[in-house]
Design a protein around this motif. Structure first.
Motif, PDB file in Angstrom:
ATOM      1  N   GLY A  70     -13.164  13.661  -2.647  1.00  0.00           N
ATOM      2  CA  GLY A  70     -12.467  14.025  -3.868  1.00  0.00           C
ATOM      3  C   GLY A  70     -10.972  14.146  -3.674  1.00  0.00           C
ATOM      4  O   GLY A  70     -10.293  14.810  -4.430  1.00  0.00           O
ATOM      5  N   ALA A  71     -10.461  13.538  -2.631  1.00  0.00           N
ATOM      6  CA  ALA A  71      -9.039  13.628  -2.324  1.00  0.00           C
ATOM      7  C   ALA A  71      -8.421  12.241  -2.345  1.00  0.00           C
ATOM      8  O   ALA A  71      -9.103  11.234  -2.234  1.00  0.00           O
ATOM      9  CB  ALA A  71      -8.852  14.257  -0.946  1.00  0.00           C
ATOM     10  N   GLY A  72      -7.136  12.206  -2.471  1.00  0.00           N
ATOM     11  CA  GLY A  72      -6.412  10.954  -2.431  1.00  0.00           C
ATOM     12  C   GLY A  72      -5.546  10.902  -1.183  1.00  0.00           C
ATOM     13  O   GLY A  72      -5.326  11.910  -0.524  1.00  0.00           O
ATOM     14  N   ILE A  73      -5.083   9.718  -0.857  1.00  0.00           N
ATOM     15  CA  ILE A  73      -4.172   9.567   0.278  1.00  0.00           C
ATOM     16  C   ILE A  73      -2.970   8.759  -0.178  1.00  0.00           C
ATOM     17  O   ILE A  73      -3.073   7.936  -1.086  1.00  0.00           O
ATOM     18  CB  ILE A  73      -4.843   8.877   1.487  1.00  0.00           C
ATOM     19  N   GLY A  74      -1.846   9.015   0.438  1.00  0.00           N
ATOM     20  CA  GLY A  74      -0.643   8.261   0.146  1.00  0.00           C
ATOM     21  C   GLY A  74      -0.512   7.096   1.107  1.00  0.00           C
ATOM     22  O   GLY A  74      -0.756   7.249   2.302  1.00  0.00           O
ATOM     23  N   LEU A  75      -0.184   5.937   0.596  1.00  0.00           N
ATOM     24  CA  LEU A  75      -0.019   4.738   1.427  1.00  0.00           C
ATOM     25  C   LEU A  75       1.391   4.205   1.264  1.00  0.00           C
ATOM     26  O   LEU A  75       1.899   4.100   0.146  1.00  0.00           O
ATOM     27  CB  LEU A  75      -1.008   3.652   1.002  1.00  0.00           C
ATOM     28  N   ASP A  76       2.009   3.839   2.371  1.00  0.00           N
ATOM     29  CA  ASP A  76       3.320   3.221   2.296  1.00  0.00           C
ATOM     30  C   ASP A  76       3.166   1.723   2.036  1.00  0.00           C
ATOM     31  O   ASP A  76       2.063   1.195   1.968  1.00  0.00           O
ATOM     32  CB  ASP A  76       4.129   3.482   3.566  1.00  0.00           C
ATOM     33  N   ASP A  77       4.300   1.040   1.860  1.00  0.00           N
ATOM     34  CA  ASP A  77       4.257  -0.389   1.545  1.00  0.00           C
ATOM     35  C   ASP A  77       3.524  -1.196   2.608  1.00  0.00           C
ATOM     36  O   ASP A  77       2.765  -2.106   2.291  1.00  0.00           O
ATOM     37  CB  ASP A  77       5.680  -0.950   1.395  1.00  0.00           C
ATOM     38  N   ALA A  78       3.748  -0.881   3.886  1.00  0.00           N
ATOM     39  CA  ALA A  78       3.109  -1.637   4.968  1.00  0.00           C
ATOM     40  C   ALA A  78       1.594  -1.475   4.922  1.00  0.00           C
ATOM     41  O   ALA A  78       0.853  -2.445   5.118  1.00  0.00           O
ATOM     42  CB  ALA A  78       3.654  -1.195   6.319  1.00  0.00           C
ATOM     43  N   SER A  79       1.116  -0.267   4.649  1.00  0.00           N
ATOM     44  CA  SER A  79      -0.332  -0.030   4.570  1.00  0.00           C
ATOM     45  C   SER A  79      -0.957  -0.809   3.420  1.00  0.00           C
ATOM     46  O   SER A  79      -2.028  -1.395   3.561  1.00  0.00           O
ATOM     47  CB  SER A  79      -0.619   1.459   4.401  1.00  0.00           C
ATOM     48  N   VAL A  80      -0.283  -0.822   2.281  1.00  0.00           N
ATOM     49  CA  VAL A  80      -0.799  -1.565   1.126  1.00  0.00           C
ATOM     50  C   VAL A  80      -0.768  -3.065   1.418  1.00  0.00           C
ATOM     51  O   VAL A  80      -1.687  -3.795   1.050  1.00  0.00           O
ATOM     52  CB  VAL A  80      -0.004  -1.214  -0.146  1.00  0.00           C
ATOM     53  N   ALA A  81       0.268  -3.531   2.125  1.00  0.00           N
ATOM     54  CA  ALA A  81       0.347  -4.959   2.472  1.00  0.00           C
ATOM     55  C   ALA A  81      -0.787  -5.355   3.411  1.00  0.00           C
ATOM     56  O   ALA A  81      -1.334  -6.458   3.306  1.00  0.00           O
ATOM     57  CB  ALA A  81       1.703  -5.271   3.103  1.00  0.00           C
ATOM     58  N   ILE A  82      -1.175  -4.468   4.314  1.00  0.00           N
ATOM     59  CA  ILE A  82      -2.301  -4.749   5.208  1.00  0.00           C
ATOM     60  C   ILE A  82      -3.600  -4.791   4.405  1.00  0.00           C
ATOM     61  O   ILE A  82      -4.428  -5.698   4.583  1.00  0.00           O
ATOM     62  CB  ILE A  82      -2.375  -3.716   6.345  1.00  0.00           C
ATOM     63  N   LEU A  83      -3.806  -3.839   3.499  1.00  0.00           N
ATOM     64  CA  LEU A  83      -5.000  -3.878   2.639  1.00  0.00           C
ATOM     65  C   LEU A  83      -5.033  -5.164   1.825  1.00  0.00           C
ATOM     66  O   LEU A  83      -6.086  -5.772   1.638  1.00  0.00           O
ATOM     67  CB  LEU A  83      -5.019  -2.664   1.706  1.00  0.00           C
TER      68      LEU A  83
END
Length: 107
Positions: A70-83
């Motif tokens: 039930g929690a969220g996490i913050g992702l930086d640009d590099a993490s989103v680019a890897i996903l």
């Protein structure tokens, strides 16, 4: 692209590159890999290893059941680019947010 933008999420994602892990050499990729922990870090590691060409990957998790936190996490640009490079974005719920408060170890 500015960190503080009102652009639609789709526009922000389109501006990010698609990062994928480099391919492992064939003699390295044939080795067996064990990942301890099925949290977001362990599963991301296993996904990156698979994308790099490893086929014998086992993920071990100590917990007997997987529960939603039930929690969220913050992702930086590099993490989103890897996903994005792993092809995981359609299955990940992304929501833009703007930090309103920042805390440091000093309070």
């Amino acid at each position: 692209m500015s960190w503080f933008t009102d652009a639609p999420l789709e526009e922000i994602l389109a501006a990010l590159p698609s990062l994928a892990p480099p391919q492992a050499s064939p003699n390295v990729a044939q080795r067996r890999v064990v990942v301890l922990g099925g949290s977001i870090g362990g599963l991301a590691a296993a996904a990156c290893l698979h994308a790099a060409g490893f086929s014998q990957i086992q993920v071990f998790e100590r917990s007997s059941s997987l529960l939603r936190a039930g929690a969220g996490i913050g992702l930086d640009d590099a993490s989103v680019a890897i996903l994005k490079g792993l092809g995981a974005l359609p299955s990940v719920a992304l929501q833009r947010m703007r930090w309103t408060e920042e805390r440091t170890p000093q309070g």
